[in-house]
Every structure is written in structure tokens, then in C-alpha cells.
Design a protein around this motif. Structure first.
Motif, PDB file in Angstrom:
ATOM      1  N   SER A 192      57.108  15.672  -4.388  1.00  0.00           N
ATOM      2  CA  SER A 192      56.165  15.221  -5.416  1.00  0.00           C
ATOM      3  C   SER A 192      56.425  13.764  -5.815  1.00  0.00           C
ATOM      4  CB  SER A 192      56.229  16.133  -6.645  1.00  0.00           C
ATOM      5  OG  SER A 192      55.806  17.416  -6.298  1.00  0.00           O
ATOM      6  N   GLY A 193      56.675  12.933  -4.810  1.00  0.00           N
ATOM      7  CA  GLY A 193      56.878  11.503  -5.039  1.00  0.00           C
ATOM      8  C   GLY A 193      58.286  11.099  -5.436  1.00  0.00           C
ATOM      9  N   LYS A 194      59.202  12.065  -5.575  1.00  0.00           N
ATOM     10  CA  LYS A 194      60.581  11.766  -5.971  1.00  0.00           C
ATOM     11  C   LYS A 194      61.524  11.992  -4.797  1.00  0.00           C
ATOM     12  CE  LYS A 194      59.534  13.486 -10.548  1.00  0.00           C
ATOM     13  NZ  LYS A 194      59.672  14.621 -11.441  1.00  0.00           N
ATOM     14  N   PRO A 195      62.473  11.064  -4.559  1.00  0.00           N
ATOM     15  CA  PRO A 195      63.444  11.286  -3.487  1.00  0.00           C
ATOM     16  C   PRO A 195      64.373  12.450  -3.836  1.00  0.00           C
ATOM     17  CG  PRO A 195      63.992   9.303  -4.718  1.00  0.00           C
ATOM     18  CD  PRO A 195      62.696   9.815  -5.266  1.00  0.00           C
ATOM     19  N   ALA A 196      64.718  13.247  -2.827  1.00  0.00           N
ATOM     20  CA  ALA A 196      65.593  14.403  -3.061  1.00  0.00           C
ATOM     21  C   ALA A 196      66.344  14.741  -1.784  1.00  0.00           C
ATOM     22  CB  ALA A 196      64.771  15.606  -3.505  1.00  0.00           C
ATOM     23  N   ARG A 197      67.427  15.440  -1.944  1.00  0.00           N
ATOM     24  CA  ARG A 197      68.198  15.965  -0.822  1.00  0.00           C
ATOM     25  C   ARG A 197      67.938  17.468  -0.826  1.00  0.00           C
ATOM     26  NH1 ARG A 197      70.815  13.447   3.209  1.00  0.00           N
ATOM     27  NH2 ARG A 197      72.685  14.507   3.829  1.00  0.00           N
ATOM     28  N   ILE A 198      67.456  18.015   0.307  1.00  0.00           N
ATOM     29  CA  ILE A 198      67.036  19.421   0.357  1.00  0.00           C
ATOM     30  C   ILE A 198      67.470  20.071   1.662  1.00  0.00           C
ATOM     31  CG2 ILE A 198      65.011  18.946  -1.077  1.00  0.00           C
ATOM     32  CD1 ILE A 198      63.311  19.209   1.518  1.00  0.00           C
ATOM     33  N   PHE A 199      67.396  21.403   1.689  1.00  0.00           N
ATOM     34  CA  PHE A 199      67.447  22.164   2.931  1.00  0.00           C
ATOM     35  C   PHE A 199      65.998  22.487   3.269  1.00  0.00           C
ATOM     36  CE2 PHE A 199      71.622  23.749   1.130  1.00  0.00           C
ATOM     37  CZ  PHE A 199      72.411  22.996   1.982  1.00  0.00           C
ATOM     38  N   PRO A 211      67.440  21.090  -5.271  1.00  0.00           N
ATOM     39  CA  PRO A 211      68.226  21.092  -6.502  1.00  0.00           C
ATOM     40  C   PRO A 211      67.486  21.759  -7.659  1.00  0.00           C
ATOM     41  CG  PRO A 211      67.408  18.880  -6.003  1.00  0.00           C
ATOM     42  CD  PRO A 211      67.061  19.745  -4.851  1.00  0.00           C
ATOM     43  N   ALA A 212      68.260  22.385  -8.526  1.00  0.00           N
ATOM     44  CA  ALA A 212      67.681  23.088  -9.679  1.00  0.00           C
ATOM     45  C   ALA A 212      67.031  22.118 -10.655  1.00  0.00           C
ATOM     46  CB  ALA A 212      68.765  23.897 -10.381  1.00  0.00           C
ATOM     47  N   GLU A 213      67.525  20.897 -10.707  1.00  0.00           N
ATOM     48  CA  GLU A 213      67.020  19.917 -11.671  1.00  0.00           C
ATOM     49  C   GLU A 213      65.605  19.450 -11.337  1.00  0.00           C
ATOM     50  OE1 GLU A 213      69.960  19.191  -9.796  1.00  0.00           O
ATOM     51  OE2 GLU A 213      71.088  20.336 -11.286  1.00  0.00           O
ATOM     52  N   LEU A 214      65.220  19.564 -10.080  1.00  0.00           N
ATOM     53  CA  LEU A 214      63.907  19.086  -9.640  1.00  0.00           C
ATOM     54  C   LEU A 214      62.898  20.237  -9.747  1.00  0.00           C
ATOM     55  CD1 LEU A 214      62.308  16.740  -8.485  1.00  0.00           C
ATOM     56  CD2 LEU A 214      63.002  17.461  -6.213  1.00  0.00           C
ATOM     57  N   ILE A 250      70.694  27.631 -10.274  1.00  0.00           N
ATOM     58  CA  ILE A 250      71.560  27.098  -9.215  1.00  0.00           C
ATOM     59  C   ILE A 250      70.742  26.235  -8.260  1.00  0.00           C
ATOM     60  CG2 ILE A 250      73.137  27.702  -7.329  1.00  0.00           C
ATOM     61  CD1 ILE A 250      74.141  28.510 -10.117  1.00  0.00           C
ATOM     62  N   TYR A 251      69.566  26.744  -7.837  1.00  0.00           N
ATOM     63  CA  TYR A 251      68.677  25.982  -6.957  1.00  0.00           C
ATOM     64  C   TYR A 251      67.257  26.508  -7.104  1.00  0.00           C
ATOM     65  CZ  TYR A 251      69.205  29.961  -3.733  1.00  0.00           C
ATOM     66  OH  TYR A 251      69.235  31.210  -3.175  1.00  0.00           O
ATOM     67  N   ARG A 252      66.322  25.781  -6.506  1.00  0.00           N
ATOM     68  CA  ARG A 252      64.923  26.227  -6.457  1.00  0.00           C
ATOM     69  C   ARG A 252      64.541  26.379  -4.991  1.00  0.00           C
ATOM     70  NH1 ARG A 252      62.536  25.555 -11.593  1.00  0.00           N
ATOM     71  NH2 ARG A 252      63.900  24.342 -12.935  1.00  0.00           N
ATOM     72  N   TRP A 253      63.718  27.387  -4.703  1.00  0.00           N
ATOM     73  CA  TRP A 253      63.264  27.580  -3.329  1.00  0.00           C
ATOM     74  C   TRP A 253      61.753  27.710  -3.310  1.00  0.00           C
ATOM     75  CZ3 TRP A 253      60.487  31.760  -1.681  1.00  0.00           C
ATOM     76  CH2 TRP A 253      60.545  32.929  -2.436  1.00  0.00           C
ATOM     77  N   ALA A 254      61.195  27.449  -2.133  1.00  0.00           N
ATOM     78  CA  ALA A 254      59.748  27.573  -1.963  1.00  0.00           C
ATOM     79  C   ALA A 254      59.429  27.894  -0.517  1.00  0.00           C
ATOM     80  CB  ALA A 254      59.051  26.274  -2.367  1.00  0.00           C
ATOM     81  N   LEU A 255      58.284  28.537  -0.309  1.00  0.00           N
ATOM     82  CA  LEU A 255      57.720  28.690   1.026  1.00  0.00           C
ATOM     83  C   LEU A 255      56.659  27.617   1.157  1.00  0.00           C
ATOM     84  CD1 LEU A 255      57.383  32.550   1.372  1.00  0.00           C
ATOM     85  CD2 LEU A 255      59.062  31.046   2.442  1.00  0.00           C
ATOM     86  N   CYS A 256      56.706  26.880   2.261  1.00  0.00           N
ATOM     87  CA  CYS A 256      55.804  25.749   2.471  1.00  0.00           C
ATOM     88  C   CYS A 256      55.024  25.918   3.767  1.00  0.00           C
ATOM     89  CB  CYS A 256      56.603  24.445   2.565  1.00  0.00           C
ATOM     90  SG  CYS A 256      57.665  24.146   1.149  1.00  0.00           S
ATOM     91  N   ALA A 257      53.921  25.189   3.882  1.00  0.00           N
ATOM     92  CA  ALA A 257      53.111  25.151   5.103  1.00  0.00           C
ATOM     93  C   ALA A 257      52.739  23.701   5.373  1.00  0.00           C
ATOM     94  CB  ALA A 257      51.848  25.987   4.935  1.00  0.00           C
ATOM     95  N   LEU A 258      52.461  23.396   6.630  1.00  0.00           N
ATOM     96  CA  LEU A 258      51.993  22.052   6.970  1.00  0.00           C
ATOM     97  C   LEU A 258      50.748  21.730   6.160  1.00  0.00           C
ATOM     98  CD1 LEU A 258      52.401  21.937  10.830  1.00  0.00           C
ATOM     99  CD2 LEU A 258      53.433  20.370   9.195  1.00  0.00           C
ATOM    100  N   LYS A 259      50.655  20.516   5.681  1.00  0.00           N
ATOM    101  CA  LYS A 259      49.529  20.130   4.843  1.00  0.00           C
ATOM    102  C   LYS A 259      48.455  19.431   5.673  1.00  0.00           C
ATOM    103  CE  LYS A 259      48.396  17.450   0.751  1.00  0.00           C
ATOM    104  NZ  LYS A 259      48.926  16.573  -0.304  1.00  0.00           N
TER     105      LYS A 259
END
Length: 110
Positions: A19-26, A58-61, A91-100
Motif C-alpha cells: 500500500s505504498g509503504k516499503p516493508a520486509r515480508i514473506f 509485520p504486525a505493525e503494518l 505477532i504478524y499479519r497474513w493475507a491471501l493475494c492474487a495477481l492484480k
């Protein structure tokens, strides 16, 4: 537990924009065999290609369905979002994503 997760994310995660913010993710492809993955999703701009991607960040995002994740030049859209929480807090946030914005080459399937 949160400190351990943050260390793992920093060491093994990938750089992305959420969402426009840099982040480190799996971020990983999910080859789900569920009923959901067999049913095509048709939107006003075309069919969403098969396959989902798992986002763990990250949980903060804070994230929500409809938010965009961008890895390099490739955008993904979040469909379902949840927070993993323990007694010590999120602890963390997760999501299921699809190609946009991609259409399937084989066309429309009801």
C-alpha cells in the motif's frame, strides 16, 4: 515470540511495497487444492488467474482486503487478511493475494 519473528523476517524476508509503504515480508505461491482455487473469479475487467500467494508481514503494518502488494514491478491484490495474535499481542499479519489486473489467456469460464 514477536522479537523472534521480526528477526526471521529481517533475515529471510524480501523487500516489497505494501500500500505504498516499503516493508520486509514473506511472499510465496500457494498451490492450494481447495474448492476455492478451482472456481474462477470473474471481475468487471476479466478473470483473475488461478493461483494464490501467501503474504506474511509485520504486525505493525495494517492491511485490508483490496490493498496492493508490489514485488518489483509485479502488483498483487490482497483478498483475505488476518492477524496472528497471542497473549502478548499481534505477532504478524497474513493475507491471501492474487495477481492484480491480469486476464487469463484461455478466456472466460463461467
Amino acid at each position: 515470540m514477536k522479537a523472534l519473528f521480526d528477526k526471521l523476517l529481517e533475515k529471510f524476508g524480501v523487500d516489497a511495497t505494501v500500500s505504498g509503504k516499503p516493508a520486509r515480508i514473506f511472499f510465496q505461491f500457494s498451490s492450494s487444492k481447495s474448492w476455492d482455487s478451482m472456481n474462477p473469479i470473474i471481475t468487471p475487467v476479466g478473470q483473475i488467474p488461478g493461483g494464490q500467494y501467501l503474504y506474511i508481514g509485520p504486525a505493525e503494518l495494517e492491511i485490508a482486503a483490496g490493498d496492493e502488494v508490489r514485488l518489483g514491478d509485479t502488483p498483487y491484490i490482497m483478498r483475505r487478511c488476518e492477524v496472528y495474535q497471542t497473549q502478548e499481542g499481534p505477532i504478524y499479519r497474513w493475507a491471501l493475494c492474487a495477481l492484480k489486473g491480469k486476464e487469463v489467456k484461455w478466456g472466460y469460464r463461467p
